[in-house]
Write a protein that holds these residues in place. Structure first.
Motif, PDB file in Angstrom:
ATOM      1  N   VAL A 132       0.868  -1.177   0.000  1.00 33.94           N
ATOM      2  CA  VAL A 132       0.000   0.000   0.000  1.00 33.94           C
ATOM      3  C   VAL A 132       0.902   1.223   0.000  1.00 33.94           C
ATOM      4  CG1 VAL A 132      -1.736   1.325   1.260  1.00 33.94           C
ATOM      5  CG2 VAL A 132      -1.876  -1.164   1.203  1.00 33.94           C
ATOM      6  N   ILE A 133       0.760   2.045  -1.010  1.00 30.65           N
ATOM      7  CA  ILE A 133       1.610   3.230  -1.156  1.00 30.65           C
ATOM      8  C   ILE A 133       0.771   4.461  -0.849  1.00 30.65           C
ATOM      9  CG2 ILE A 133       3.021   4.587  -2.730  1.00 30.65           C
ATOM     10  CD1 ILE A 133       3.631   2.038  -4.252  1.00 30.65           C
ATOM     11  N   LEU A 134       1.227   5.234   0.126  1.00 30.79           N
ATOM     12  CA  LEU A 134       0.553   6.465   0.528  1.00 30.79           C
ATOM     13  C   LEU A 134       1.337   7.644  -0.029  1.00 30.79           C
ATOM     14  CD1 LEU A 134      -0.063   5.576   4.290  1.00 30.79           C
ATOM     15  CD2 LEU A 134      -1.608   5.194   2.364  1.00 30.79           C
ATOM     16  N   LEU A 135       0.685   8.471  -0.801  1.00 30.77           N
ATOM     17  CA  LEU A 135       1.315   9.643  -1.403  1.00 30.77           C
ATOM     18  C   LEU A 135       0.784  10.885  -0.709  1.00 30.77           C
ATOM     19  CD1 LEU A 135       1.059   8.614  -5.164  1.00 30.77           C
ATOM     20  CD2 LEU A 135       2.969   8.272  -3.582  1.00 30.77           C
ATOM     21  N   GLY A 136       1.660  11.555   0.047  1.00 31.21           N
ATOM     22  CA  GLY A 136       1.256  12.754   0.763  1.00 31.21           C
ATOM     23  C   GLY A 136       1.303  13.982  -0.114  1.00 31.21           C
ATOM     24  N   LYS A 137       0.748  15.060   0.397  1.00 24.78           N
ATOM     25  CA  LYS A 137       0.670  16.290  -0.378  1.00 24.78           C
ATOM     26  C   LYS A 137       2.015  16.990  -0.489  1.00 24.78           C
ATOM     27  CE  LYS A 137      -4.200  17.388   0.392  1.00 24.78           C
ATOM     28  NZ  LYS A 137      -5.177  18.397   0.867  1.00 24.78           N
ATOM     29  N   GLN A 138       2.904  16.787   0.460  1.00 27.80           N
ATOM     30  CA  GLN A 138       4.187  17.467   0.460  1.00 27.80           C
ATOM     31  C   GLN A 138       5.291  16.629  -0.162  1.00 27.80           C
ATOM     32  OE1 GLN A 138       4.903  18.576   4.500  1.00 27.80           O
ATOM     33  NE2 GLN A 138       3.312  20.151   4.521  1.00 27.80           N
ATOM     34  N   GLY A 139       4.921  15.654  -0.943  1.00 23.82           N
ATOM     35  CA  GLY A 139       5.919  14.844  -1.618  1.00 23.82           C
ATOM     36  C   GLY A 139       6.345  13.610  -0.869  1.00 23.82           C
ATOM     37  N   PHE A 140       5.790  13.349   0.299  1.00 22.46           N
ATOM     38  CA  PHE A 140       6.131  12.141   1.036  1.00 22.46           C
ATOM     39  C   PHE A 140       5.515  10.926   0.350  1.00 22.46           C
ATOM     40  CE2 PHE A 140       6.571  15.193   4.574  1.00 22.46           C
ATOM     41  CZ  PHE A 140       7.869  14.881   4.936  1.00 22.46           C
ATOM     42  N   CYS A 141       6.253   9.860   0.379  1.00 21.02           N
ATOM     43  CA  CYS A 141       5.774   8.602  -0.192  1.00 21.02           C
ATOM     44  C   CYS A 141       6.103   7.496   0.801  1.00 21.02           C
ATOM     45  CB  CYS A 141       6.438   8.338  -1.543  1.00 21.02           C
ATOM     46  SG  CYS A 141       5.923   6.783  -2.306  1.00 21.02           S
ATOM     47  N   VAL A 142       5.071   6.841   1.311  1.00 16.62           N
ATOM     48  CA  VAL A 142       5.249   5.776   2.294  1.00 16.62           C
ATOM     49  C   VAL A 142       4.742   4.477   1.700  1.00 16.62           C
ATOM     50  CG1 VAL A 142       4.709   4.989   4.619  1.00 16.62           C
ATOM     51  CG2 VAL A 142       4.943   7.431   4.165  1.00 16.62           C
ATOM     52  N   LYS A 143       5.632   3.464   1.663  1.00 18.63           N
ATOM     53  CA  LYS A 143       5.262   2.150   1.144  1.00 18.63           C
ATOM     54  C   LYS A 143       5.061   1.207   2.317  1.00 18.63           C
ATOM     55  CE  LYS A 143       8.323  -0.541  -0.738  1.00 18.63           C
ATOM     56  NZ  LYS A 143       9.284  -1.142  -1.689  1.00 18.63           N
ATOM     57  N   LEU A 144       3.854   0.678   2.438  1.00 22.81           N
ATOM     58  CA  LEU A 144       3.505  -0.224   3.522  1.00 22.81           C
ATOM     59  C   LEU A 144       3.473  -1.650   3.002  1.00 22.81           C
ATOM     60  CD1 LEU A 144       0.504   1.780   5.058  1.00 22.81           C
ATOM     61  CD2 LEU A 144       2.939   1.998   5.582  1.00 22.81           C
ATOM     62  N   SER A 145       4.243  -2.508   3.626  1.00 22.95           N
ATOM     63  CA  SER A 145       4.201  -3.937   3.317  1.00 22.95           C
ATOM     64  C   SER A 145       3.222  -4.581   4.288  1.00 22.95           C
ATOM     65  CB  SER A 145       5.596  -4.556   3.452  1.00 22.95           C
ATOM     66  OG  SER A 145       6.499  -3.955   2.541  1.00 22.95           O
ATOM     67  N   VAL A 146       2.072  -4.979   3.784  1.00 21.34           N
ATOM     68  CA  VAL A 146       0.977  -5.419   4.638  1.00 21.34           C
ATOM     69  C   VAL A 146       0.484  -6.788   4.185  1.00 21.34           C
ATOM     70  CG1 VAL A 146       0.265  -3.079   5.208  1.00 21.34           C
ATOM     71  CG2 VAL A 146      -0.665  -4.185   3.180  1.00 21.34           C
ATOM     72  N   HIS A 147      -0.536  -7.268   4.870  1.00 20.82           N
ATOM     73  CA  HIS A 147      -1.145  -8.552   4.556  1.00 20.82           C
ATOM     74  C   HIS A 147      -2.580  -8.308   4.097  1.00 20.82           C
ATOM     75  CE1 HIS A 147       2.172  -9.340   7.319  1.00 20.82           C
ATOM     76  NE2 HIS A 147       2.244 -10.563   6.801  1.00 20.82           N
ATOM     77  N   LYS A 148      -2.873  -8.791   2.928  1.00 20.64           N
ATOM     78  CA  LYS A 148      -4.175  -8.547   2.319  1.00 20.64           C
ATOM     79  C   LYS A 148      -5.310  -9.067   3.192  1.00 20.64           C
ATOM     80  CE  LYS A 148      -6.606  -9.323  -2.056  1.00 20.64           C
ATOM     81  NZ  LYS A 148      -6.497  -9.935  -3.408  1.00 20.64           N
ATOM     82  N   LYS A 149      -5.108 -10.190   3.819  1.00 21.33           N
ATOM     83  CA  LYS A 149      -6.153 -10.776   4.654  1.00 21.33           C
ATOM     84  C   LYS A 149      -6.474  -9.885   5.849  1.00 21.33           C
ATOM     85  CE  LYS A 149      -7.221 -14.910   7.362  1.00 21.33           C
ATOM     86  NZ  LYS A 149      -6.718 -16.238   7.830  1.00 21.33           N
TER      87      LYS A 149
END
Length: 536
Positions: A132-149
């Motif tokens: 899950v990739i979160l793109l913030g308004k100030q250019g931040f990009c956070v990639k979350l390695s998660v479990h679909k279940k």
């Protein structure tokens, strides 16, 4: 959430660079600010910083020149790693750092050049099956390695987005995240068995942010935990209370049960009982503790003034006025009884010990009446009180039979009524104003010297202006009668009598100057009328 994209991660696709992120004392991961990244880069400077070479020593002709050599610093690789709990781990990129041979000036990285990409892994390392990739308004990009279940079990939003996707590693991008940090925390709560324990150390503002994201994600168990937290935690200040109420009311509009939280600020009873205000006022009026009574009178008066400022304050105002007048009549009856008791004690017992309890009660009842009058004046409802006070001829007669120290508190009520009439705070009819002056002006004059020196709250100029304006509202004949009586007292007592000089001047001009001015103004009109008749 502005835009959702579901691309599939393929081999050879560019990966987001992993960098360390901050850990809060509460145990949540926070998206780092550029300053935080800058501090991270600073920590990766060479450990063995080379010292600048010293200049070659000066040698004379008869000495040998000694060569100067430099030692190269050792290359030291740095491999920082960090883990937290059993839910999330991250691994920063390792860089071998070697010191330069020739020392050079190290330039600090600018904030705008600091990397803004963060990678976070939840659960056991290497077991995630979704990004899950979160793109913030100030250019931040956070990639979350998660479990679909896990996401589909806890979030209606992720269930809707992922239910139709092919099995295997997938990627979900969420653009324009207003609060990336709260997204990270909320997703992390999906891996917590005891969310209440995680929320218990958080501030109210932070929980409200989590609640907002949980609402967007359809994370019902998190919403319930946040509501339980808000129901139990104190709300500090009106601003924080307003934020909580607005957030909870928004959830209520969506059909979520928020009644336990709202019970703190609302009651099931549509209108509070009419005797509630009466009960509070009775407790204040009957208190014998001076400091507590004085402070609570100020508090109740302030709160009633706030109620008066409300635009739709109609029905309860009438109920409150009735309550105040009922209490005022009770205080008046008690004051009259105390005056009679004090008069009976005077001839037989001159000792202060026997009169002191009665004197204290007189002062207490007079102060209570002054407080009730202040409440009515703030509500523009004191006209009836003026009539009640003006009709106390028996009390005024007993007033002259008591020493000033026992009776002067009563004159403060008279002074407050004159000030209110002079300022237009109450508008009693002419007969009431005339009766008030006839009954209580002379007792006020008799106590005036004591009021000036014995009452801190007594303002001589304000009281004198109020008395004068009250007199000038009467017909001219009544003004003359009252002011001539005052003049006799003023010429005898001087400063110990109210100075009504301004009112006297106005009455003088009305009596002796205005009739002549009006007559002079009518002369040109009569002359012009006569001239017109002659022309005819």
């Amino acid at each position: 959430m502005a835009e959702i994209r579901l691309p599939k991660v393929e081999q050879g696709q560019t990966k987001i660079r992993n960098v360390p992120i901050a850990v809060t004392p509460e145990g949540f991961w926070c998206c780092p600010s550029p300053v935080g990244f800058q501090k991270t880069l600073k920590s990766q400077k060479p450990l063995n910083k080379p010292k600048p070479s010293s200049p070659p020593p000066q040698v004379t002709a008869h000495k040998k020149q000694i060569p100067v050599t430099e030692k190269k610093p050792m290359t030291t690789p740095i491999k920082p790693t960090a883990t937290y709990g059993d839910q999330r781990t991250f691994t920063p990129v390792n860089h071998g750092i070697s010191a330069p041979v020739v020392p050079e000036r190290v330039l600090r990285p600018k904030v705008e050049h600091v990397p803004r990409n963060v990678a976070i892994e939840y659960g056991e390392p290497g077991t995630s099956d979704m990004k899950v990739i979160l793109l913030g308004k100030q250019g931040f990009c956070v990639k979350l390695s998660v479990h679909k279940k896990v996401l589909m079990e806890h979030s209606c939003f992720f269930t809707d987005k992922l239910s139709g996707q092919e099995p295997g590693l997938s990627c979900l991008e969420i653009d324009d995240c207003e609060d990336v940090e709260s997204y990270v925390e909320t997703v992390g709560l999906m891996y917590c068995k005891e969310m209440k324990q995680r929320l218990i150390k958080q501030s109210v503002s932070r929980v409200l942010r989590i609640l907002k994201v949980a609402e967007l994600l359809g994370f019902n168990s998190c919403i319930q935990s946040c509501l339980e937290y808000l129901e139990a935690v104190p709300w500090v200040g009106e601003e924080e209370e307003d934020k909580v109420v607005s957030s909870v009311l928004r959830l209520q509009g969506e059909g979520i049960g928020v009644t336990p939280v709202l019970k703190r600020i609302s009651s099931n009873v549509t209108n509070p009982p009419n005797d509630t205000i009466s009960h509070i006022m009775e407790l204040v009026l009957k208190s014998n503790e001076e400091r507590g009574r004085r402070e609570m009178k100020s508090v109740v008066l302030k709160l009633l003034r706030e109620n008066n400022s409300l635009p739709s304050y109609g029905g309860p105002a009438d109920v409150c006025n009735e309550t105040v007048y009922t209490l005022s009549r009770s205080c008046l009856d008690s004051l009259l009884s105390l005056f009679k008791q004090a008069v009976e004690l005077e001839p037989s017992d001159k000792s202060m010990d026997s009169r002191e309890p009665v004197v204290k009660q007189i002062a207490l009842e007079a102060d209570n009446l002054s407080w009730l009058l202040e409440i009515l004046a703030d509500r523009q409802s004191a006209d009836e009180f003026a009539l009640m006070w003006a009709s106390q001829q028996e009390l005024a007669t007993l007033h002259s039979k008591l020493p000033i120290v026992s009776r002067h508190h009563v004159s403060c009520i008279t002074a407050r009524l004159f000030v209110g009439i002079g300022k237009g705070e109450l508008l009693p009819v002419k007969d009431t104003r005339q009766l008030l002056l006839q009954t209580w002006l002379q007792p006020l004059i008799n106590d005036y010297n004591w009021l000036q020196h014995g009452c801190r709250s007594f303002d001589r100029k304000v009281v004198e202006e109020g008395i004068g304006r009250t007199i000038l509202t009467l017909p001219l004949e009544d003004q003359q009668s009252i002011l001539l009586t005052w003049l006799g007292s003023f010429l005898k007592a001087g400063d110990n009598c109210p100075n009504l000089q301004r009112a006297f001047e106005v009455w003088w001009r009305r009596t002796f100057i205005r009739p002549y001015s009006d007559a002079q103004g009518n002369v040109p009109q009569s002359d012009s009328s006569m001239a017109s008749k002659q022309q005819d």
